[in-house]
Write a protein that holds these residues in place. Structure first.
Motif, PDB file in Angstrom:
ATOM      1  N   ALA A 133      37.594  42.942  41.212  1.00  0.00           N
ATOM      2  CA  ALA A 133      36.710  42.717  40.061  1.00  0.00           C
ATOM      3  C   ALA A 133      35.247  42.671  40.475  1.00  0.00           C
ATOM      4  O   ALA A 133      34.393  43.309  39.847  1.00  0.00           O
ATOM      5  CB  ALA A 133      37.103  41.423  39.350  1.00  0.00           C
ATOM      6  N   PHE A 134      34.943  41.927  41.539  1.00  0.00           N
ATOM      7  CA  PHE A 134      33.544  41.694  41.901  1.00  0.00           C
ATOM      8  C   PHE A 134      33.091  42.456  43.151  1.00  0.00           C
ATOM      9  O   PHE A 134      31.920  42.388  43.522  1.00  0.00           O
ATOM     10  CB  PHE A 134      33.308  40.198  42.103  1.00  0.00           C
ATOM     11  N   GLY A 135      33.991  43.184  43.809  1.00  0.00           N
ATOM     12  CA  GLY A 135      33.622  43.927  45.004  1.00  0.00           C
ATOM     13  C   GLY A 135      33.789  43.087  46.258  1.00  0.00           C
ATOM     14  O   GLY A 135      33.804  41.853  46.202  1.00  0.00           O
ATOM     15  N   ALA A 136      33.917  43.771  47.387  1.00  0.00           N
ATOM     16  CA  ALA A 136      34.112  43.070  48.659  1.00  0.00           C
ATOM     17  C   ALA A 136      33.841  44.028  49.806  1.00  0.00           C
ATOM     18  O   ALA A 136      33.777  45.253  49.629  1.00  0.00           O
ATOM     19  CB  ALA A 136      35.533  42.509  48.761  1.00  0.00           C
ATOM     20  N   GLU A 137      33.646  43.464  50.981  1.00  0.00           N
ATOM     21  CA  GLU A 137      33.518  44.243  52.209  1.00  0.00           C
ATOM     22  C   GLU A 137      34.758  43.998  53.051  1.00  0.00           C
ATOM     23  O   GLU A 137      35.098  42.851  53.328  1.00  0.00           O
ATOM     24  CB  GLU A 137      32.251  43.841  52.981  1.00  0.00           C
TER      25      GLU A 137
END
Length: 382
Positions: A133-137
């Protein structure tokens, strides 16, 4: 002085009963030898014209029949009508396109040693619902072929050098000549010892065994964009297998798999989840604390809420992919739970409520079934 034309069968070196396949084979052999793009000797142009004229006549059933009966007179002064030198064939490669499905032997050899793009790689990564949902690395470990760190792709030990191939003399090609009644025919192919490179390795690299590449494991950073859906592929350009002969490397494709959430379900960019309330709260209305992607939120449940009613929290859903300032909604589906077990006090209170409402009490039009609403709209005949 007029030069007498040679017999067409003699020109192609075939018998009078030759099949179309035999004619084709004879023509392409002579075309290789005499085509002006390849043969610059004096008389090659005229010989090529003669070969082409013979082929055009003998592969045309009507012209061949007339030629067999009447000789050159049966097919006109120029033999193959409309033949104007070798312009109909364009460049040398056109003949091979027609007869071999590709270029000449020399061209095939050059393609074998030309630059080639590396292969693509496929991997998958599992991410949490909130990460999608919010993005990640994330870090992705990959196993891929890379240029040997010792020989830098030269395939030789650092102190040694490749030497000219003794089989082809460093040219990368083998020429084989054969003699016919029309002269010498030369066939060119890639050298099978050096694979067309013109050089061989005398002292192979001990680390890569002379391959010039080695398999390594690397960790690559993968950016998971906000709003991504399960099954979407992320491309990392140039992170695939290395190219050969100076070719570009392939790409790495990472397929994203989103783990299911214990409460939420995704519908596009909206979040959907059920919320259970009791009969009293549904009838009287209440304030609930409900979980969202942004944490707990206070939600007002209006009086008279029914199972299936939806409370919408605008802008509390999943960010749009590529447009993080826009978000979907959070949809709360209300579920009114009827108690299965009652104590004496609860039973007494519900009985009093039932008596106060009355079994024949009028029902709000909004709560009627569709058939009752239909009867009301049509008017009762009773």
């Amino acid at each position: 002085m007029t030069t007498q034309k040679r017999d067409y069968y003699e020109v192609l070196g075939v018998s009078k009963g030759a099949s179309d396949e035999q004619l084709k084979k004879a023509f392409r052999k002579l075309a290789l030898e005499f085509h002006p793009d390849r043969n610059k000797t004096e008389g090659a142009v005229e010989k090529f014209k003669e070969v082409n004229e013979a082929y055009q006549v003998l592969t045309d059933s009507e012209k061949r029949s007339n030629y067999d009966r009447f000789g050159h007179a049966g097919v006109g002064q120029n033999g193959a009508q409309g033949f104007d030198g070798f312009d109909n064939f364009g460049g040398f490669g056109d003949i091979f396109e027609a007869f071999f499905g590709g270029g000449s032997g020399t061209q095939s050899q050059s393609r074998a040693s030309s630059a080639r793009r590396g292969s693509d790689l496929q991997y998958s990564v599992n991410v949490e619902f909130e990460e999608a949902a919010f993005g990640a690395e994330r870090e992705q470990e990959v196993r891929r072929t890379e240029v040997c760190s010792k020989c830098r792709g030269d395939r030789s030990e650092p102190e040694s050098q490749a030497v000219a191939c003794p089989n082809c003399g460093g040219s990368g090609e083998i020429r084989r000549g054969s003699q016919s009644i029309f002269g010498q025919f030369v066939q060119v192919s890639a050298c099978n010892k050096c694979q067309g490179e013109g050089k061989v390795i005398s002292d192979p690299c001990t680390q890569c065994k002379g391959r010039g590449t080695e398999v390594r494991r690397r960790k690559l950073a993968v950016s998971i964009p906000a709003g991504i859906e399960s099954g979407t592929q992320i491309r990392l350009t140039g992170e695939g297998e290395p190219g050969t002969n100076g070719g570009h490397p392939g790409d790495l494709y990472v397929s994203v798999r989103v783990k299911p959430h214990k409460l939420f379900r995704r519908d596009g960019y909206d979040i959907v989840h059920p919320e259970v309330i009791n009969v009293a709260d549904a009838a009287l209305g209440t304030t609930l604390k409900v979980p969202t992607l942004d944490g707990e939120a206070d939600v007002e449940v209006p009086p008279g809420t029914q199972t299936g009613d939806i409370i919408r929290l605008k802008g509390s859903g999943v960010p749009y992919l590529g447009r993080e300032n826009q978000r979907g909604d959070h949809l709360i589906t209300m579920v009114v739970q009827t108690p299965r077990r009652l104590d004496e006090n609860q039973r007494r209170l519900l009985q009093e409520l039932s008596e106060s409402l009355g079994r024949s009490a009028s029902v709000d039009a909004a709560d009627k079934g569709w058939f009752d609403k239909f009867k009301d709209s049509m008017g009762s005949s009773e």
